[in-house]
Design an enzyme around this catalytic site. Structure first.
Site, PDB file in Angstrom:
ATOM      1  N   THR A 134     -14.314  -4.802  17.113  1.00 57.14           N
ATOM      2  CA  THR A 134     -13.148  -5.461  17.704  1.00 57.14           C
ATOM      3  C   THR A 134     -11.875  -4.962  17.031  1.00 57.14           C
ATOM      4  O   THR A 134     -11.798  -4.906  15.799  1.00 57.14           O
ATOM      5  CB  THR A 134     -13.261  -6.996  17.526  1.00 57.14           C
ATOM      6  N   ALA A 161      -2.744   3.600   6.841  1.00 53.64           N
ATOM      7  CA  ALA A 161      -1.502   2.825   7.013  1.00 53.64           C
ATOM      8  C   ALA A 161      -0.865   2.381   5.697  1.00 53.64           C
ATOM      9  O   ALA A 161       0.355   2.356   5.575  1.00 53.64           O
ATOM     10  CB  ALA A 161      -1.770   1.602   7.888  1.00 53.64           C
ATOM     11  N   HIS A 162      -1.701   2.061   4.698  1.00 55.02           N
ATOM     12  CA  HIS A 162      -1.108   1.448   3.493  1.00 55.02           C
ATOM     13  C   HIS A 162      -0.446   2.458   2.564  1.00 55.02           C
ATOM     14  O   HIS A 162       0.059   2.097   1.499  1.00 55.02           O
ATOM     15  CB  HIS A 162      -2.124   0.569   2.748  1.00 55.02           C
ATOM     16  N   ASN A 177      -3.320  13.668  -3.586  1.00 56.01           N
ATOM     17  CA  ASN A 177      -2.813  12.362  -3.991  1.00 56.01           C
ATOM     18  C   ASN A 177      -2.405  12.285  -5.458  1.00 56.01           C
ATOM     19  O   ASN A 177      -1.595  11.460  -5.831  1.00 56.01           O
ATOM     20  CB  ASN A 177      -3.847  11.271  -3.680  1.00 56.01           C
ATOM     21  N   ALA A 203      -8.349   5.528   5.791  1.00 60.07           N
ATOM     22  CA  ALA A 203      -8.621   6.965   5.669  1.00 60.07           C
ATOM     23  C   ALA A 203     -10.037   7.236   5.173  1.00 60.07           C
ATOM     24  O   ALA A 203     -10.638   8.242   5.529  1.00 60.07           O
ATOM     25  CB  ALA A 203      -7.600   7.619   4.748  1.00 60.07           C
ATOM     26  N   THR A 204     -10.575   6.336   4.364  1.00 62.45           N
ATOM     27  CA  THR A 204     -11.958   6.522   3.909  1.00 62.45           C
ATOM     28  C   THR A 204     -12.891   6.589   5.115  1.00 62.45           C
ATOM     29  O   THR A 204     -13.707   7.508   5.239  1.00 62.45           O
ATOM     30  CB  THR A 204     -12.387   5.369   2.971  1.00 62.45           C
ATOM     31  N   GLN A 209      -1.827  11.144   2.428  1.00 58.98           N
ATOM     32  CA  GLN A 209      -0.593  11.222   1.630  1.00 58.98           C
ATOM     33  C   GLN A 209       0.513  11.989   2.345  1.00 58.98           C
ATOM     34  O   GLN A 209       1.584  12.206   1.779  1.00 58.98           O
ATOM     35  CB  GLN A 209      -0.879  11.901   0.283  1.00 58.98           C
ATOM     36  N   CYS A 238     -11.168   5.463 -14.614  1.00 58.19           N
ATOM     37  CA  CYS A 238     -12.203   4.612 -15.184  1.00 58.19           C
ATOM     38  C   CYS A 238     -13.530   4.970 -14.543  1.00 58.19           C
ATOM     39  O   CYS A 238     -13.743   4.751 -13.367  1.00 58.19           O
ATOM     40  CB  CYS A 238     -11.889   3.139 -14.935  1.00 58.19           C
TER      41      CYS A 238
END
Ligand SMILES: *Cc1c(COP(=O)(O)O)cnc(C)c1O
Length: 382
Positions: free
Chosen positions: A240, A203-204, A154, A74-75, A182, A325
Site C-alpha cells: 500500500t 527522500a531523507h 556518501n 534507497a536501500t 547523495q 562501529c
C-alpha cells in the site's frame, strides 16, 4: 546548547513546508485513504496526491512519471535494482561490476548474490575516490549483465562520471544502475541525458521524510519484483502506498528543483569557508576530490591526533567520523582505507556535511572548535 548539526549526509531534517504537507494526509479530515481504493472519492483523492508526487520527483530527474517505482528508501531501491536485474537476466550472464566504496546497501546485496552463483568485480577507486569509465570498460566481460556505480559517495562527496560510464555500458549493452541517494536534489540530474537504466532515490537526504524513496526504471528495462503482494507499481513493488510519505518526498523534490542553483551557491561558499579554516591546522588534509564533489560534503583528516579522542573532544559538533562501529570495536572507514589512508589517519578523519540550515556563523564556530581540539590533543601527545 545543542551541538551544531553538520551531518546532513546522514540525514536531513524534514523541511517545515514538507512536514506541513505531510500532515494533511493523515487524519479523517485529510487525504488519508488508500490510493489503490478505486471505488470512492477518498481513494481517488489519495491516488491523485501520490501521482502528483510522482510527477514532482520525475520532474527533478527529468524522467517520465511511468519510470518511477516507489520504494521504502534507497536501500530497498538498490536491492530491487540489483537483485531485480540479476534475477531477470541471469540466463544472459552472472557477472556484476561495482566499486569497493559503494554504500552497504549495494555491497551487501552484491555479497548476497555472490552466494547465489553470481560473480562480482569490485573496482578500487582512484586516489580522489572516483571510478573512471575506463576502469568500468576494462572490467566488462561477455557475461556482464549489470554495472552498479554510485553517483556521489556518501563519505567523500566525490561525483562519479556517470554519463561516461553510461556510454561504456550502453555500447556493451550492459545495464547501468546508480545509487543516487547523495546526488538527487544536490546536483542537476537528467536521466535521459545521463543514459542510466536505473537510479536510486532517497527522500531523507533531500529534506523529505525517512522510510521512503524511489527507483527510476528506464522504459523497456525489466526488474524482477522483490516484494510480492498485490502487484502495485506495475508489478515491480507491492505494498500500500504511503500517501503522507510520498507527498513529502514530492514536495521535497519540488523545493529542491526550485532552489538547486541558489542552494549550491550558498553551500559552495560555506564549504570553502570551512575548508580554508581547517586547512590552516597543521597536519590537516582533504580526502576525496577537490574538483568533482557535491557542495555540502567536506571530508578531512588531522594527522598526529588520536581519532577517538578527536571526536570525544568535539561535543559541540554533530559530525561523522572516519570510524564505523563494527559490533564492539571501532573499524576505520572502508572508504577512506580504499583511497589509501592508513588506519590511524582514517580514524582521525571527520566528515562535515552541510545543508539548508547551515550558516556562516556555524562554520566559524566549527573551525574554532576543531582547531582548539586538534591543538590540545597534539599537546597531549607531545
Ligand atoms: C543514505 C544512503 C542510502 C540508504 O538510503 P535509505 O533510504 O536510508 O535506505 C543508500 N546509499 C547512499 C549512498 C546513501 O547515502
Amino acid at each position: 546548547m545543542n551541538p551544531i548539526y553538520m551531518d546532513y549526509a546522514a540525514t536531513t531534517p524534514v523541511d517545515p513546508q514538507v512536514a506541513e504537507k505531510m500532515a494533511t494526509c493523515l487524519t479523517m479530515d485529510g487525504n488519508f485513504a488508500n490510493p489503490a481504493s478505486r471505488s470512492h472519492r477518498y481513494g481517488w483523492m489519495a491516488e491523485e496526491a501520490v501521482e502528483n508526487a510522482r510527477g514532482q520527483i520525475a520532474d527533478l530527474i527529468n524522467s517520465d512519471v511511468r519510470e518511477i517505482v516507489w520504494t521504502s528508501g534507497a536501500t530497498e531501491a538498490n536491492n530491487l535494482a540489483i537483485k531485480g536485474i540479476a534475477e531477470e537476466r541471469s540466463a544472459q550472464g552472472k557477472h556484476i561490476v561495482t566499486s569497493s566504496i559503494e554504500h552497504k546497501a549495494v555491497l551487501d546485496t552484491c555479497a548476497y548474490l555472490a552466494t547465489q552463483g553470481f560473480d562480482v568485480t569490485y573496482l578500487q577507486p582512484q586516489a580522489d575516490g572516483t571510478t573512471s569509465a575506463q576502469q568500468v570498460k576494462d572490467a566488462l566481460r561477455d557475461d556482464t549483465i549489470l554495472v552498479s556505480i554510485m553517483f556521489v559517495n556518501n563519505e567523500l562527496g566525490c561525483i562519479n562520471p556517470i554519463k561516461d560510464i553510461a556510454k561504456v555500458c550502453g555500447d556493451a549493452k550492459v545495464i547501468l544502475h546508480t545509487d543516487a541517494a547523495q546526488a538527487v536534489g544536490k546536483v542537476e540530474i537528467d536521466v535521459n541525458e545521463l543514459g542510466v537504466d536505473l537510479l536510486s532515490v532517497c527522500a531523507h537526504k533531500f529534506y523529505g521524510p525517512k522510510g521512503i524513496g524511489a527507483l527510476f526504471v528506464k522504459r523497456g528495462v525489466k526488474v524482477a519484483e522483490q516484494i510480492h503482494g498485490g502487484g502495485h507499481e506495475r508489478g515491480m513493488r507491492s505494498g500500500t502506498l504511503a500517501t503522507h510519505q510520498l507527498v513529502g518526498l514530492g514536495e521535497a523534490a519540488h523545493i529542491c528543483k526550485q532552489n538547486l542553483i541558489e542552494e549550491n551557491k550558498k553551500l559552495t561558499q560555506l564549504r570553502e569557508q570551512l575548508k580554508t579554516g581547517l586547512m590552516a591546522i597543521d597536519g590537516a588534509s582533504l580526502n576525496g576530490s577537490d574538483q568533482n564533489h557535491v557542495s555540502g560534503i567536506l571530508n578531512m583528516s588531522f594527522a598526529g591526533v588520536d581519532g577517538e579522542s578527536l571526536l570525544l573532544s568535539l561535543p559541540q559538533l554533530a559530525v561523522s567520523s572516519g570510524s564505523a562501529c563494527n559490533s564492539a570495536t571501532m573499524a576505520p572507514s572502508y572508504v577512506l582505507k580504499a583511497i589509501g589512508l592508513e588506519d590511524d589517519l582514517a580514524h582521525a578523519s571527520i566528515r562535515f556535511s552541510l545543508g539548508r540550515f547551515s550558516d556562516s556563523e556555524q562554520i566559524k564556530q566549527a573551525i574554532e572548535y576543531v582547531s582548539t581540539a586538534v591543538e590540545r590533543l597534539k599537546g597531549m601527545a607531545a
